[in-house]
Design a protein around this motif. Sequence first.
Motif, PDB file in Angstrom:
ATOM      1  N   MET A 171       4.534   7.962  10.734  1.00 51.84           N
ATOM      2  CA  MET A 171       4.794   6.520  10.648  1.00 51.84           C
ATOM      3  C   MET A 171       6.172   6.316  10.088  1.00 51.84           C
ATOM      4  SD  MET A 171       2.614   3.737   8.528  1.00 51.84           S
ATOM      5  CE  MET A 171       3.250   2.100   8.453  1.00 51.84           C
ATOM      6  N   SER A 172       6.935   5.479  10.690  1.00 53.24           N
ATOM      7  CA  SER A 172       8.321   5.261  10.271  1.00 53.24           C
ATOM      8  C   SER A 172       8.372   4.048   9.380  1.00 53.24           C
ATOM      9  CB  SER A 172       9.235   5.056  11.492  1.00 53.24           C
ATOM     10  OG  SER A 172       8.787   3.922  12.243  1.00 53.24           O
ATOM     11  N   LEU A 173       9.209   4.109   8.309  1.00 51.13           N
ATOM     12  CA  LEU A 173       9.375   3.019   7.330  1.00 51.13           C
ATOM     13  C   LEU A 173      10.490   2.120   7.788  1.00 51.13           C
ATOM     14  CD1 LEU A 173       8.549   1.755   4.668  1.00 51.13           C
ATOM     15  CD2 LEU A 173      10.212   3.243   3.519  1.00 51.13           C
ATOM     16  N   ASP A 174      10.117   0.865   7.991  1.00 47.08           N
ATOM     17  CA  ASP A 174      11.100  -0.108   8.453  1.00 47.08           C
ATOM     18  C   ASP A 174      11.889  -0.569   7.231  1.00 47.08           C
ATOM     19  OD1 ASP A 174      12.625  -1.945   9.716  1.00 47.08           O
ATOM     20  OD2 ASP A 174      10.979  -3.338  10.207  1.00 47.08           O
ATOM     21  N   PRO A 175      13.203  -0.401   7.249  1.00 41.54           N
ATOM     22  CA  PRO A 175      14.018  -0.800   6.110  1.00 41.54           C
ATOM     23  C   PRO A 175      13.922  -2.283   5.821  1.00 41.54           C
ATOM     24  CG  PRO A 175      15.264   0.654   7.540  1.00 41.54           C
ATOM     25  CD  PRO A 175      14.002   0.344   8.284  1.00 41.54           C
ATOM     26  N   ILE A 176      13.798  -3.058   6.821  1.00 36.24           N
ATOM     27  CA  ILE A 176      13.712  -4.510   6.591  1.00 36.24           C
ATOM     28  C   ILE A 176      12.399  -4.854   5.910  1.00 36.24           C
ATOM     29  CG2 ILE A 176      13.678  -6.764   7.736  1.00 36.24           C
ATOM     30  CD1 ILE A 176      15.453  -5.584   9.935  1.00 36.24           C
ATOM     31  N   LEU A 196      11.944  -6.355   2.283  1.00 34.46           N
ATOM     32  CA  LEU A 196      11.178  -7.582   2.014  1.00 34.46           C
ATOM     33  C   LEU A 196      10.075  -7.339   0.974  1.00 34.46           C
ATOM     34  CD1 LEU A 196      10.924  -9.029   5.673  1.00 34.46           C
ATOM     35  CD2 LEU A 196      12.300  -9.921   3.786  1.00 34.46           C
ATOM     36  N   GLU A 197       9.475  -6.150   1.064  1.00 43.26           N
ATOM     37  CA  GLU A 197       8.436  -5.798   0.097  1.00 43.26           C
ATOM     38  C   GLU A 197       9.017  -5.726  -1.312  1.00 43.26           C
ATOM     39  OE1 GLU A 197       5.201  -5.570   0.401  1.00 43.26           O
ATOM     40  OE2 GLU A 197       5.188  -5.892   2.595  1.00 43.26           O
ATOM     41  N   VAL A 198      10.192  -5.058  -1.352  1.00 36.97           N
ATOM     42  CA  VAL A 198      10.846  -4.953  -2.665  1.00 36.97           C
ATOM     43  C   VAL A 198      11.209  -6.337  -3.157  1.00 36.97           C
ATOM     44  CG1 VAL A 198      12.879  -4.118  -3.873  1.00 36.97           C
ATOM     45  CG2 VAL A 198      11.694  -2.624  -2.244  1.00 36.97           C
ATOM     46  N   LEU A 199      11.699  -7.174  -2.277  1.00 37.13           N
ATOM     47  CA  LEU A 199      12.067  -8.526  -2.664  1.00 37.13           C
ATOM     48  C   LEU A 199      10.847  -9.310  -3.131  1.00 37.13           C
ATOM     49  CD1 LEU A 199      14.222 -10.734  -2.905  1.00 37.13           C
ATOM     50  CD2 LEU A 199      13.812 -11.292  -0.482  1.00 37.13           C
ATOM     51  N   ASN A 200       9.796  -9.153  -2.348  1.00 39.91           N
ATOM     52  CA  ASN A 200       8.545  -9.850  -2.758  1.00 39.91           C
ATOM     53  C   ASN A 200       8.075  -9.382  -4.155  1.00 39.91           C
ATOM     54  OD1 ASN A 200       8.401 -11.421  -0.419  1.00 39.91           O
ATOM     55  ND2 ASN A 200       7.221  -9.873   0.700  1.00 39.91           N
ATOM     56  N   PHE A 201       8.192  -8.056  -4.388  1.00 41.64           N
ATOM     57  CA  PHE A 201       7.766  -7.498  -5.671  1.00 41.64           C
ATOM     58  C   PHE A 201       8.638  -8.037  -6.808  1.00 41.64           C
ATOM     59  CE2 PHE A 201       7.952  -4.096  -8.882  1.00 41.64           C
ATOM     60  CZ  PHE A 201       6.594  -4.068  -9.270  1.00 41.64           C
ATOM     61  N   VAL A 222      10.344 -10.804  -6.711  1.00 36.24           N
ATOM     62  CA  VAL A 222      10.029 -12.235  -6.903  1.00 36.24           C
ATOM     63  C   VAL A 222       8.754 -12.395  -7.718  1.00 36.24           C
ATOM     64  CG1 VAL A 222       9.393 -14.351  -5.719  1.00 36.24           C
ATOM     65  CG2 VAL A 222      11.277 -12.989  -4.863  1.00 36.24           C
ATOM     66  N   LEU A 223       7.770 -11.509  -7.395  1.00 34.00           N
ATOM     67  CA  LEU A 223       6.495 -11.560  -8.134  1.00 34.00           C
ATOM     68  C   LEU A 223       6.708 -11.244  -9.600  1.00 34.00           C
ATOM     69  CD1 LEU A 223       3.415 -11.833  -8.134  1.00 34.00           C
ATOM     70  CD2 LEU A 223       3.295  -9.404  -7.449  1.00 34.00           C
ATOM     71  N   LEU A 224       7.557 -10.210  -9.852  1.00 38.51           N
ATOM     72  CA  LEU A 224       7.850  -9.864 -11.254  1.00 38.51           C
ATOM     73  C   LEU A 224       8.529 -11.034 -11.975  1.00 38.51           C
ATOM     74  CD1 LEU A 224       9.102  -6.143 -10.996  1.00 38.51           C
ATOM     75  CD2 LEU A 224       6.916  -6.976 -11.894  1.00 38.51           C
ATOM     76  N   TRP A 225       9.443 -11.638 -11.242  1.00 42.03           N
ATOM     77  CA  TRP A 225      10.133 -12.768 -11.912  1.00 42.03           C
ATOM     78  C   TRP A 225       9.171 -13.895 -12.196  1.00 42.03           C
ATOM     79  CZ3 TRP A 225      11.038 -17.874 -10.430  1.00 42.03           C
ATOM     80  CH2 TRP A 225      11.937 -18.579 -11.203  1.00 42.03           C
ATOM     81  N   ILE A 226       8.313 -14.177 -11.168  1.00 43.77           N
ATOM     82  CA  ILE A 226       7.318 -15.254 -11.365  1.00 43.77           C
ATOM     83  C   ILE A 226       6.387 -14.909 -12.534  1.00 43.77           C
ATOM     84  CG2 ILE A 226       5.361 -16.411 -10.286  1.00 43.77           C
ATOM     85  CD1 ILE A 226       6.856 -16.188  -7.594  1.00 43.77           C
ATOM     86  N   LEU A 227       5.923 -13.623 -12.532  1.00 39.51           N
ATOM     87  CA  LEU A 227       5.021 -13.210 -13.620  1.00 39.51           C
ATOM     88  C   LEU A 227       5.715 -13.287 -14.971  1.00 39.51           C
ATOM     89  CD1 LEU A 227       3.260 -10.129 -11.948  1.00 39.51           C
ATOM     90  CD2 LEU A 227       2.267 -12.380 -12.422  1.00 39.51           C
ATOM     91  N   HIS A 228       6.998 -12.826 -14.976  1.00 36.76           N
ATOM     92  CA  HIS A 228       7.718 -12.838 -16.254  1.00 36.76           C
ATOM     93  C   HIS A 228       8.014 -14.255 -16.689  1.00 36.76           C
ATOM     94  CE1 HIS A 228      11.321 -12.664 -18.832  1.00 36.76           C
ATOM     95  NE2 HIS A 228      10.753 -11.515 -19.287  1.00 36.76           N
ATOM     96  N   HIS A 229       8.348 -15.096 -15.730  1.00 32.76           N
ATOM     97  CA  HIS A 229       8.766 -16.448 -16.077  1.00 32.76           C
ATOM     98  C   HIS A 229       7.589 -17.360 -16.337  1.00 32.76           C
ATOM     99  CE1 HIS A 229      11.527 -19.803 -16.294  1.00 32.76           C
ATOM    100  NE2 HIS A 229      10.732 -20.503 -15.456  1.00 32.76           N
ATOM    101  N   PHE A 230       6.539 -17.239 -15.577  1.00 26.40           N
ATOM    102  CA  PHE A 230       5.426 -18.189 -15.700  1.00 26.40           C
ATOM    103  C   PHE A 230       4.200 -17.610 -16.416  1.00 26.40           C
ATOM    104  CE2 PHE A 230       7.829 -19.771 -12.034  1.00 26.40           C
ATOM    105  CZ  PHE A 230       7.983 -21.099 -12.366  1.00 26.40           C
ATOM    106  N   LEU A 231       4.147 -16.310 -16.617  1.00 29.05           N
ATOM    107  CA  LEU A 231       2.958 -15.737 -17.234  1.00 29.05           C
ATOM    108  C   LEU A 231       3.285 -14.957 -18.514  1.00 29.05           C
ATOM    109  CD1 LEU A 231      -0.078 -15.220 -17.067  1.00 29.05           C
ATOM    110  CD2 LEU A 231       0.390 -13.222 -15.634  1.00 29.05           C
ATOM    111  N   TYR A 232       4.190 -14.011 -18.430  1.00 32.47           N
ATOM    112  CA  TYR A 232       4.454 -13.136 -19.554  1.00 32.47           C
ATOM    113  C   TYR A 232       5.077 -13.901 -20.731  1.00 32.47           C
ATOM    114  CZ  TYR A 232       6.325  -9.190 -22.203  1.00 32.47           C
ATOM    115  OH  TYR A 232       6.639  -8.306 -23.199  1.00 32.47           O
TER     116      TYR A 232
END
Length: 250
Positions: free
Chosen positions: A1-6, A10-15, A17-27
């Motif tokens: 299976m080949s890993l699509d860089p895009i 996007l996964e890294v970006l989503n992660f 964003v999630l970290l920022w949301i968690l840090h900003h709104f939860l942590y």
Amino acid sequence: MSLDPITFGLEVLNFLVLLWILHHFLYRPIQAAIAKRQQQLTQAQQAATLREQQAAALVQQYRQQLQLWDSEQAERRSALQQALQQEKQLAMTQVQQAADTERTRLQTLMQQDSAKLRKTLEQQGAQAALALCAELLQRLAGSALDQALLDMLLADLHQLPAAEQQALRTAFGQLQGPVAVSCAHTLTPAQQQSLTQALTALLGQACTPELHIDAGLIGGFRIDIGAQVLHANLRDELAFFRSGLSHVGH
């Protein structure tokens, strides 16, 4: 299976964003809440510690007050006991003094009553003796007793002091009548002569006595020369002793 860089990006970006949301709104809110809670717990603990210290200080103050109160109560009890002891001692002293005074009063009354009783008994005994003596003299009265009393009278007339003799002579000189001689019994001629001679020698001039019979004399004579009286009879002697007993009784 080949890993699509895009897709990977996007996964890294989503992660991220999630970290920022968690840090900003939860942590961060959780950390703030935890910090606030910790602060509240610290404040509560400090307040509890302060209250505990205050409570300990209050307990210590109460204990000191209780000790002070106990000490004051002990002092008051001691003072009260001392006062009661003093009152008791004073009362006992007063009672003892009253008892001593009453005892002295009773002893004095008993002594007075005893003295009065003794005097009464002495008087009664003396009166009884005097009555017995009077009764005996009544039974012994007679010519022999009259002669003895006459001899005693004549001897006393010769031994009168000069002043008394002069007083009798003065009274005889002022007398408007004979010398009165009372006798318990009738005198013999010899007795009359002896009495007349003795009075004549005593008064310094002739003297004829006027004789009277007075059975109340019991025995002996009574010679009245004006205001002067010569006693040599049992009635006057008994009266003299009876008067002396009455004066002794008072």
